[in-house]
Design a protein around this motif. Structure first.
Motif, PDB file in Angstrom:
ATOM      1  N   LEU A 200      56.423  -5.935  18.345  1.00 27.30           N
ATOM      2  CA  LEU A 200      57.175  -6.659  19.293  1.00 27.30           C
ATOM      3  C   LEU A 200      55.485  -7.644  19.376  1.00 27.30           C
ATOM      4  O   LEU A 200      55.247  -7.407  19.798  1.00 27.30           O
ATOM      5  CB  LEU A 200      56.780  -5.665  20.602  1.00 27.30           C
ATOM      6  N   SER A 201      56.881  -8.439  19.355  1.00 25.92           N
ATOM      7  CA  SER A 201      55.737 -10.401  19.496  1.00 25.92           C
ATOM      8  C   SER A 201      56.394 -11.031  20.249  1.00 25.92           C
ATOM      9  O   SER A 201      57.514 -11.673  20.870  1.00 25.92           O
ATOM     10  CB  SER A 201      55.249 -10.680  17.879  1.00 25.92           C
ATOM     11  N   GLY A 202      55.724 -11.847  20.754  1.00 22.77           N
ATOM     12  CA  GLY A 202      56.593 -12.878  21.532  1.00 22.77           C
ATOM     13  C   GLY A 202      55.093 -13.997  22.099  1.00 22.77           C
ATOM     14  O   GLY A 202      54.553 -13.638  21.812  1.00 22.77           O
ATOM     15  N   SER A 203      55.801 -15.551  22.656  1.00 23.19           N
ATOM     16  CA  SER A 203      55.059 -16.658  23.317  1.00 23.19           C
ATOM     17  C   SER A 203      55.559 -17.389  23.157  1.00 23.19           C
ATOM     18  O   SER A 203      57.107 -17.782  23.447  1.00 23.19           O
ATOM     19  CB  SER A 203      54.667 -17.143  21.302  1.00 23.19           C
ATOM     20  N   LEU A 204      54.920 -18.060  24.391  1.00 24.31           N
ATOM     21  CA  LEU A 204      55.345 -19.034  25.279  1.00 24.31           C
ATOM     22  C   LEU A 204      54.421 -20.001  25.703  1.00 24.31           C
ATOM     23  O   LEU A 204      53.114 -20.272  25.415  1.00 24.31           O
ATOM     24  CB  LEU A 204      55.266 -18.640  26.946  1.00 24.31           C
ATOM     25  N   ARG A 205      54.941 -21.410  25.209  1.00 29.81           N
ATOM     26  CA  ARG A 205      54.176 -22.503  25.343  1.00 29.81           C
ATOM     27  C   ARG A 205      54.681 -23.808  26.497  1.00 29.81           C
ATOM     28  O   ARG A 205      55.818 -23.661  26.211  1.00 29.81           O
ATOM     29  CB  ARG A 205      54.258 -23.456  23.696  1.00 29.81           C
ATOM     30  N   ALA A 206      53.719 -24.928  27.154  1.00 28.94           N
ATOM     31  CA  ALA A 206      54.012 -25.717  28.051  1.00 28.94           C
ATOM     32  C   ALA A 206      53.737 -26.581  27.167  1.00 28.94           C
ATOM     33  O   ALA A 206      52.408 -26.887  26.822  1.00 28.94           O
ATOM     34  CB  ALA A 206      54.622 -24.708  29.155  1.00 28.94           C
ATOM     35  N   GLU A 207      54.015 -27.842  27.654  1.00 26.57           N
ATOM     36  CA  GLU A 207      54.057 -29.278  26.872  1.00 26.57           C
ATOM     37  C   GLU A 207      54.123 -30.280  28.470  1.00 26.57           C
ATOM     38  O   GLU A 207      55.167 -30.009  28.514  1.00 26.57           O
ATOM     39  CB  GLU A 207      53.901 -29.561  25.904  1.00 26.57           C
TER      40      GLU A 207
ATOM     41  N   TYR B  43      63.231 -26.023  26.161  1.00 24.37           N
ATOM     42  CA  TYR B  43      63.538 -26.815  27.016  1.00 24.37           C
ATOM     43  C   TYR B  43      62.997 -28.480  26.480  1.00 24.37           C
ATOM     44  O   TYR B  43      61.330 -28.218  26.418  1.00 24.37           O
ATOM     45  CB  TYR B  43      63.684 -26.228  28.371  1.00 24.37           C
ATOM     46  N   ARG B  44      63.264 -29.396  26.706  1.00 28.63           N
ATOM     47  CA  ARG B  44      62.601 -30.234  26.817  1.00 28.63           C
ATOM     48  C   ARG B  44      63.737 -31.402  27.254  1.00 28.63           C
ATOM     49  O   ARG B  44      64.494 -31.688  27.755  1.00 28.63           O
ATOM     50  CB  ARG B  44      62.915 -31.287  25.696  1.00 28.63           C
ATOM     51  N   SER B  45      62.342 -31.867  28.420  1.00 25.82           N
ATOM     52  CA  SER B  45      62.842 -33.024  29.054  1.00 25.82           C
ATOM     53  C   SER B  45      61.802 -34.201  29.244  1.00 25.82           C
ATOM     54  O   SER B  45      61.525 -34.112  27.977  1.00 25.82           O
ATOM     55  CB  SER B  45      63.189 -33.119  30.168  1.00 25.82           C
ATOM     56  N   SER B  46      62.358 -35.503  29.287  1.00 27.38           N
ATOM     57  CA  SER B  46      61.069 -37.108  29.274  1.00 27.38           C
ATOM     58  C   SER B  46      59.998 -36.240  29.455  1.00 27.38           C
ATOM     59  O   SER B  46      58.944 -37.504  28.979  1.00 27.38           O
ATOM     60  CB  SER B  46      61.468 -38.075  30.080  1.00 27.38           C
ATOM     61  N   ALA B  47      59.685 -35.628  30.352  1.00 25.01           N
ATOM     62  CA  ALA B  47      58.345 -35.252  30.651  1.00 25.01           C
ATOM     63  C   ALA B  47      58.032 -33.782  31.200  1.00 25.01           C
ATOM     64  O   ALA B  47      56.256 -33.397  30.132  1.00 25.01           O
ATOM     65  CB  ALA B  47      57.558 -35.032  32.203  1.00 25.01           C
ATOM     66  N   LEU B  48      58.253 -32.854  29.964  1.00 28.43           N
ATOM     67  CA  LEU B  48      58.370 -31.347  30.082  1.00 28.43           C
ATOM     68  C   LEU B  48      58.990 -30.572  28.818  1.00 28.43           C
ATOM     69  O   LEU B  48      59.976 -30.775  28.766  1.00 28.43           O
ATOM     70  CB  LEU B  48      58.458 -30.447  31.685  1.00 28.43           C
ATOM     71  N   SER B  49      58.407 -29.584  28.471  1.00 28.12           N
ATOM     72  CA  SER B  49      58.248 -28.867  26.967  1.00 28.12           C
ATOM     73  C   SER B  49      58.535 -27.523  27.220  1.00 28.12           C
ATOM     74  O   SER B  49      56.863 -27.305  27.392  1.00 28.12           O
ATOM     75  CB  SER B  49      58.311 -29.585  25.718  1.00 28.12           C
ATOM     76  N   LEU B  50      59.153 -26.724  27.331  1.00 31.24           N
ATOM     77  CA  LEU B  50      58.994 -25.211  26.979  1.00 31.24           C
ATOM     78  C   LEU B  50      59.814 -24.690  26.259  1.00 31.24           C
ATOM     79  O   LEU B  50      60.517 -25.245  25.032  1.00 31.24           O
ATOM     80  CB  LEU B  50      59.483 -24.865  28.561  1.00 31.24           C
ATOM     81  N   SER B  51      59.121 -23.309  25.212  1.00 32.99           N
ATOM     82  CA  SER B  51      59.466 -22.922  23.936  1.00 32.99           C
ATOM     83  C   SER B  51      58.526 -21.793  24.194  1.00 32.99           C
ATOM     84  O   SER B  51      57.732 -21.444  24.309  1.00 32.99           O
ATOM     85  CB  SER B  51      59.479 -23.261  22.860  1.00 32.99           C
ATOM     86  N   THR B  52      59.819 -20.608  24.411  1.00 29.51           N
ATOM     87  CA  THR B  52      59.488 -19.391  23.976  1.00 29.51           C
ATOM     88  C   THR B  52      60.397 -18.179  22.351  1.00 29.51           C
ATOM     89  O   THR B  52      61.292 -18.582  22.128  1.00 29.51           O
ATOM     90  CB  THR B  52      59.899 -18.769  25.037  1.00 29.51           C
ATOM     91  N   ASN B  53      59.350 -17.316  22.238  1.00 31.02           N
ATOM     92  CA  ASN B  53      60.101 -16.660  21.173  1.00 31.02           C
ATOM     93  C   ASN B  53      59.290 -15.556  21.046  1.00 31.02           C
ATOM     94  O   ASN B  53      58.037 -14.916  21.179  1.00 31.02           O
ATOM     95  CB  ASN B  53      59.377 -16.831  20.078  1.00 31.02           C
TER      96      ASN B  53
END
Length: 852
Positions: A338-345, A287-297
């Motif tokens: 089993l692996s997972g990741s979450l990143r926020a900007e 997910y990405r907007s002009s101020a926030l980005s989120l990504s997960t895998n």
């Protein structure tokens, strides 16, 4: 005959290359404005100016170090030229008058040719040409909507690295990152997942430009748990600048993960079914907007495989007897993760960006092996003795790892002036237990079965803090400085059966005084570093120099009872790591580069553990707490010629390594037991040539072919039993792809690794071929891929060892010939308004020489 040192030979080579390039530079420099014109017309006045900027048409990001060349409209001769600055701008002055056009080139992008412009002395306004923003289109093939973009150019050469775009690699689809790295030129992955670069195991793995704690003690487990579909590109850096950690004598592999740079929601689901019970699945959401980005895998895989191997050994005993043994070792293994990741900007403002994230993985590796040994003796007291024995081995290993990070980026007016900082905390645990049963198969034997076990619990903790500062240096340069500290704590607990002594009876070793042993090996390491780099460009020549200073504090010790404890083995050392890069782009088609760096390989873990591990009665192992770090001086000269979609890249490299760390095996001629430990070699030289060719195959195909040949010289003169060895090795890899119609794509890749000399013998080489085909299904969201791995079942490792006490031939092969069927679904509608991006912290590619 006069002999020159390696350093002198490298310096002479660099000088000859620069001398060869000088005429071309002179032709393309500002003084050559009238080249090709009749001399009787006299020189034209140089009073014109052209300026503007170059950007990526998709992301809107600036393209630093793009080639901007002004050419005469009449004969296409070069009038002037330069490279864009870090912000993508260019400003050419003192251009001779006349009718000209501008040509802009950048690796991985289509060449842009501008409209013509007339610089006329009688019209002062025409003498200044503002070209504005010129947008370069990536050399890409778009699939469907703006959801998916695949690189048609698999490799591109940047100032200090080679970049491999892996999104279009069908033969890695449905696999993990370890399997993906098998397709990268110059990289080899052996049967146990160990990674080498140009024949050297001293490789540092980075994730998004940062050393991940997950890639430390459990690097193989981490890479096996990371889905290949999560990787955008792999950057190969053989001579990193002083900004990078100096670890890894062979160089750096930077794995850059995918991020969404377009506004909106998008995602991907993928599942793979493979023959032999090999399956995996993964999902990603962005997910990405002009101020926030989120990504997960999230990724899962479960692999069943069989393994086979044979060993033929001739061993010389102290009583003038000789034994001949043949070992057959089949086995099965199960690997799952089993692996997972979450990143926020969060882009708080135009000047401030804050980011944070977590990664985690959990895995299992279970194995079932049986080793059948047939042995015959000639001479001595055991003359004509024949024995047969069986060892059954069952192992379980659980791994867990994770890390958390947070940081910020502060810009000061422009992207070229910024301050960044981040902190990271990571952990790794590995719990393993193996049970052994040794059985004599000699007819009529009275020897009982022997039951033993070996358990190990390893815990690693790492803390990392880093800050970097960058700012422009004049109009065409940049300076960088930074501080970094890391703290590593390793605690390995061992629990296993051990005998006071052993004797051989009917083919198996019988323990005397068998007991359970427990102890811990602790290793603490602190590294504090500071670096400074400065780079500038003059015309078409760019250069950079840097220096990194590091202070290391290390301490290793045993904790246990009796002889299972020791005083700390401390080794504190201070080191300097210089680096230098030179980059010359002569005419928009030819690029020259030269680089130097000093690297280090620090001994760690089992290499330092001094305790004698006798859990395998035929093979004892121990470490060496007095090991020294090995240092490498690395030199490289490269050239790339590129015209449209065809390019040829060549590079000469030379590495001089001191105090090389290698495992050595010796035989006890009384008991027949092999003892392996680690020692520092005197020196090793590695020098060679690497070629890479990229060219179209008709209108819808493309071929990427790479080959390298190198010579290795080992000097073991400082050992108690001096030795030396040398030999040549080579490797070749091709990657071909074809597009059929609008829906089908075919790929083939092959890897051939030639024979190579090792410290105590020879590696015999192997070859493998993979095929794949994919089809887009109606609706632009679904894609199906079928792969055939190791088509001819030739991925087999074999090597020989020769010492004064024994010789042996070994081959091993893990199941590699499989068929895979992958189904992929992509969703989301993206808005191009968010394409301006948020900087290098978002894509991990911001450490290029003189560029972000």
């Amino acid at each position: 005959m006069t002999h020159f040192s390696p350093t002198t030979r490298i310096a002479v080579t660099l000088l000859l290359i620069l001398l060869c390039a000088a005429p071309t530079l002179a032709q393309s420099g500002r003084s050559s404005g009238g080249q090709g014109r009749p001399e009787d017309k006299g020189p034209k006045p140089k009073i014109a100016r052209v300026f503007g900027s170059v950007k990526d048409a998709d992301s809107g990001d600036a393209l630093p170090f793009a080639s901007v060349v002004v050419k005469s409209l009449r004969d296409s001769m070069v009038v002037d030229g330069a490279l864009t600055l870090e912000d993508g701008t260019f400003d050419l002055r003192e251009i001779e008058v006349g009718r000209h056009f501008v040509e802009v080139r950048f690796p991985g992008y289509e060449t842009l040719r501008s409209e013509a412009h007339a610089f006329l002395p009688r019209n002062p306004e025409s003498l200044t040409w503002d070209m504005g923003e010129r947008m370069l289109q990536a050399d890409i093939t778009a699939l469907g909507e703006a959801v998916v973009v695949e690189q048609a150019s698999v490799m591109e050469m940047k100032v200090d690295r080679r970049v491999f775009h892996v999104g279009s690699d069908l033969t890695s689809r449905g696999g993990n990152t370890t399997e993906l790295l098998e397709n990268i030129p110059s990289v080899a992955v052996d049967i146990d997942g160990n990674i080498t670069l140009r024949g050297s195991s001293g490789v540092q793995i980075l994730i998004d430009g940062r050393p991940s704690g997950l890639a430390g003690g459990a690097r193989e487990a981490f890479l096996e748990s990371l889905p290949a579909s999560a990787v955008e590109r792999v950057e190969l850096i053989t001579n990193p600048s002083a900004r990078f950690d100096p670890d890894g004598t062979a160089g750096i592999l930077n794995i850059v993960l995918k991020k969404n740079k377009l506004e909106g929601i998008s995602g991907q689901l993928q599942a793979t079914y493979g023959t032999g019970d090999n399956h995996d699945a993964n999902a990603s959401l962005n997910y990405r907007s002009s101020a926030l980005s989120l990504s997960t895998n999230l990724g899962w895989n479960d692999r069943m495989s069989f393994m086979a191997g044979e060993t033929d050994r001739t061993q010389f005993w102290s009583d003038d007897s000789t034994s001949f043994s043949s070992v057959d070792r089949p086995g099965d293994s199960q690997r799952g993760s089993l692996s997972g990741s979450l990143r926020a900007e969060w882009r708080a403002s135009n000047a401030w960006t804050v980011f944070a994230g977590v990664n985690a993985n959990e895995g299992i590796r279970d194995g079932w092996d049986s080793t059948f040994t047939a042995e015959q003796w000639t001479g001595g007291a055991l003359n004509s003795l024949n024995t047969e024995a069986l060892r059954v081995e069952e192992s379980q290993k659980d791994t867990r790892g994770g890390d958390a990070f947070a940081g910020f980026e502060r810009t000061f007016g422009s992207r070229d002036h910024k301050w960044t900082a981040d902190v990271r905390r990571s952990y790794n645990t590995q719990d393993g237990h193996t049970d052994f049963v040794d059985v004599s198969l000699v007819r009529g034997t009275t020897t009982s079965e022997v039951h033993t076990f070996n358990a190990q619990d390893t815990q690693n903790r790492r803390w990392l803090a880093q800050t970097d500062y960058e700012r422009p240096w004049g109009e065409k340069g940049k300076i960088e400085a930074g501080l970094k500290s890391t703290w590593n704590v390793d605690n390995s607990g061992f629990d296993y059966t051990e005998a006071d002594s052993l004797f051989l009876s009917d083919g198996i070793y019988i323990p005397v005084g068998l007991d359970t042993v427990a102890y811990s090996f602790l290793y603490d390491e602190q590294i504090h570093a500071a670096y400074f780099t400065a780079g500038h460009s003059v015309g078409m020549v760019g250069f950079q120099a840097g220096l990194r200073a590091e202070q290391a504090y290390t301490s290793a010790r045993l904790e246990g009872e009796g002889n299972l404890q020791s005083e700390p083995f401390d080794n504190d050392y201070f080191s300097l790591y210089p680096s230098a890069n030179l980059f010359i782009e002569t005419d928009g088609e030819n690029t020259w580069s030269a680089s130097y760096s000093r690297r280090v390989n620090r001994p760690r873990g089992r290499q330092l553990n001094p305790y004698l591990d006798m859990s395998d009665p035929r093979n004892f192992r121990t470490g060496n707490p007095f090991l020294l770090p090995e240092y490498t001086n690395s030199y490289e000269v490269a050239h790339q010629w590129q015209r449209r979609k065809t390019s040829i890249t060549s590079s000469l490299f030379f590495k001089d390594t001191r105090d090389v760390i290698r495992r050595f095996t010796e035989a006890d001629t009384t008991t027949g037991v092999l003892l392996s430990n680690f020692q520092n070699l005197g020196r090793q030289h590695n020098e060679g040539l690497e070629l890479a060719l990229m060219l179209p195959l008709g209108k819808t195909g493309r071929l990427n072919w790479t080959a390298s040949a190198y010579r290795v010289v080992n000097d073991g003169s400082r050992l108690e039993s001096p030795f030396s060895s040398s030999g040549f090795s080579w490797s070749s890899r091709f990657f071909a792809t074809w597009t059929l119609g609008s829906d089908w794509k075919l790929q083939a890749n092959s890897y051939v690794r030639g024979a190579a000399v090792t410290a105590q013998g020879r590696f015999n080489g192997f070859a493998t071929l993979n095929l794949a085909a994919s089809r887009d299904l109606p609706g632009d969201h679904w894609q199906v891929t079928i792969q055939a791995k190791d088509v001819f079942n030739t991925r087999r490792w074999s090597y020989s060892t020769t010492t004064p006490d024994f010789t042996q031939e070994v081959w091993r092969q893990r199941e590699s010939r499989n068929l895979y069927l992958t189904l992929q679904y992509k969703f989301g509608k993206l808005d191009e308004r968010g394409r301006r991006g948020s900087g290098n912290r978002g894509d991990g590619g911001g450490d290029d020489f003189m560029m972000d």
